[in-house]
Design a protein around this motif. Structure first.
Motif, PDB file in Angstrom:
ATOM      1  N   HIS A   1       0.847  -1.209   0.000  1.00 41.20           N
ATOM      2  CA  HIS A   1       0.000   0.000   0.000  1.00 41.20           C
ATOM      3  C   HIS A   1       0.880   1.256   0.000  1.00 41.20           C
ATOM      4  CE1 HIS A   1      -3.087   2.878   1.077  1.00 41.20           C
ATOM      5  NE2 HIS A   1      -2.383   3.209   2.135  1.00 41.20           N
TER       6      HIS A   1
ATOM      7  N   ARG B   1       1.477   4.016  -3.121  1.00 42.61           N
ATOM      8  CA  ARG B   1       1.214   5.445  -2.910  1.00 42.61           C
ATOM      9  C   ARG B   1       2.468   6.279  -3.270  1.00 42.61           C
ATOM     10  NH1 ARG B   1      -2.223   8.679  -3.217  1.00 42.61           N
ATOM     11  NH2 ARG B   1      -2.064  10.564  -2.010  1.00 42.61           N
TER      12      ARG B   1
ATOM     13  N   ASN C   1      -1.774   1.495  -8.923  1.00 47.26           N
ATOM     14  CA  ASN C   1      -2.775   1.277  -7.893  1.00 47.26           C
ATOM     15  C   ASN C   1      -2.615  -0.129  -7.327  1.00 47.26           C
ATOM     16  OD1 ASN C   1      -4.684   3.754  -8.072  1.00 47.26           O
ATOM     17  ND2 ASN C   1      -4.428   3.138 -10.210  1.00 47.26           N
TER      18      ASN C   1
ATOM     19  N   VAL D   1      -7.310   7.791 -11.652  1.00 44.60           N
ATOM     20  CA  VAL D   1      -7.130   7.049 -10.395  1.00 44.60           C
ATOM     21  C   VAL D   1      -5.679   6.604 -10.288  1.00 44.60           C
ATOM     22  CG1 VAL D   1      -7.900   5.076  -9.008  1.00 44.60           C
ATOM     23  CG2 VAL D   1      -9.504   6.178 -10.598  1.00 44.60           C
TER      24      VAL D   1
ATOM     25  N   THR E   1      -4.148   4.519  -5.288  1.00 39.30           N
ATOM     26  CA  THR E   1      -5.265   3.993  -4.491  1.00 39.30           C
ATOM     27  C   THR E   1      -5.091   2.503  -4.217  1.00 39.30           C
ATOM     28  OG1 THR E   1      -6.853   5.605  -5.315  1.00 39.30           O
ATOM     29  CG2 THR E   1      -7.749   3.494  -4.637  1.00 39.30           C
TER      30      THR E   1
ATOM     31  N   LEU F   1      -7.593  -0.387  -3.570  1.00 36.73           N
ATOM     32  CA  LEU F   1      -9.026  -0.678  -3.637  1.00 36.73           C
ATOM     33  C   LEU F   1      -9.322  -1.985  -2.897  1.00 36.73           C
ATOM     34  CD1 LEU F   1     -11.880  -0.209  -4.854  1.00 36.73           C
ATOM     35  CD2 LEU F   1     -11.076  -1.382  -6.915  1.00 36.73           C
TER      36      LEU F   1
END
Ligand SMILES: NC(=O)c1ccc[n+]([C@@H]2O[C@H](COP(=O)([O-])OP(=O)(O)OC[C@H]3O[C@@H](n4cnc5c(N)ncnc54)[C@H](O)[C@@H]3O)[C@@H](O)[C@H]2O)c1
Length: 263
Positions: A178, A182, A196, A252, A255, A257
């Motif tokens: 994650h 980012r 992402n 996008v 992210t 998800l």
């Protein structure tokens, strides 16, 4: 509800790591169905051959070129460099990278072995770093590309694995995915390259299914701990990856998800 249009990644060259089994296979099949030309990567040569067969014989009618399979260990630098060289020589470009390789377990923290900890971090994080580095070196020069990483609901800890086997290295690695996603997204935000992650909840594959059933009697069993009261299917993840990989997600980036039935 109306069906999304066919060919959502038509003409794109897509590399999927971990494509020989489980979610990687489902992702590869889904991208092929929507018109991408697939490069399938794994250490499991027989599994790759089966994925390739499924794409060739399946409903991947929109795929503009047949898939190719490359056996490579994506936790090692030299094979990853060779892999991307080969892809660029063959196809001239790469549009989509899916870093699916991951998994592993150390057991409970008080008895975890250092080599198991290192293995989990390498398998999940080092592999994503090595492949992303090669892909972005190319994509940022071209000014386009989409990368999708596999994180996990475990990035915030997983009740059933914590109780059953412990899994803190895996949680740490998936939280790392994650943060990595980012950070790279911000580095590349103005370059036309997006990155992402998808964080699956419990998803039934050949490998995970029997384990989930074995631990469902736990107080926080996978179904009981999932508000939608079902285990996910590989298609749930493949659809999310397809969206993020496609131009539909043009605005996008950075992210993670969650595709986890409400967890
Ligand atoms: N299945 C789930 O419930 C679930 C939930 C959350 C996250 N995830 C994540 O999704 C991804 C796929 O999960 P899965 O359940 O399909 O796993 P899987 O174990 O079925 O598939 C992983 C694939 O990676 C390959 N692989 C392993 N080491 C490799 C290496 N060094 N180089 C190249 N290939 C290698 C394996 O041969 C296998 O084909 C993983 O990152 C996993 O952590 C899965």
């Amino acid at each position: 509800m109306s069906q999304p249009p066919a060919g959502r990644v038509s003409g794109k060259i897509a590399l999927v790591t971990g494509a020989a089994n489980g979610l990687g296979r489902a992702i590869a099949l889904r991208l092929a169905e929507e018109g991408a030309t697939l490069v399938l990567v794994d250490i499991d040569t027989a599994g790759l051959a089966e994925t390739e067969r499924l794409i060739r014989t399946g409903s991947a009618g929109g795929s503009n070129r047949p898939p190719t399979s490359i056996t490579a260990d994506v936790t090692e630098e030299a094979p990853v460099k060779a892999l991307f060289r080969q892809v660029l020589e063959t196809h001239g470009r790469l549009d989509i990278l899916v870093n699916d390789v991951g998994g592993g377990s150390t057991g409970h923290i008080w008895e975890a072995r250092l080599e198991d900890w290192d293995h989990v971090i390498r398998l999940n994080l080092r592999s994503a770093f090595l492949c992303t580095r090669e892909a972005t070196a190319h994509m940022r020069v071209r000014g386009s590309g989409s990368i999708v990483n596999l994180s996990s609901g475990a990035r915030e800890g997983t009740p059933w694995t914590a109780a059953y086997i412990g899994n803190s290295a895996y949680s740490a690695a998936k939280a790392g995915i994650h943060g990595f996603t980012r950070g790279v997204a911000l580095e590349l935000a103005d370059s036309g390259v997006r990155i992402n992650a998808v964080a699956p909840g419990p998803i039934e594959t050949e490998r995970t299914g029997p384990g989930f059933r074995k631990i469902e009697q736990l107080e926080y069993g996978p179904i009981r701990a999932t508000p939608m009261r079902r285990i996910g299917v590989p298609q749930d993840i493949a659809n999310a990856v397809l969206y993020l990989a496609s131009d539909e997600a043009a605005y996008v980036t950075g992210t993670t998800l969650a595709v986890a039935g409400g967890r």
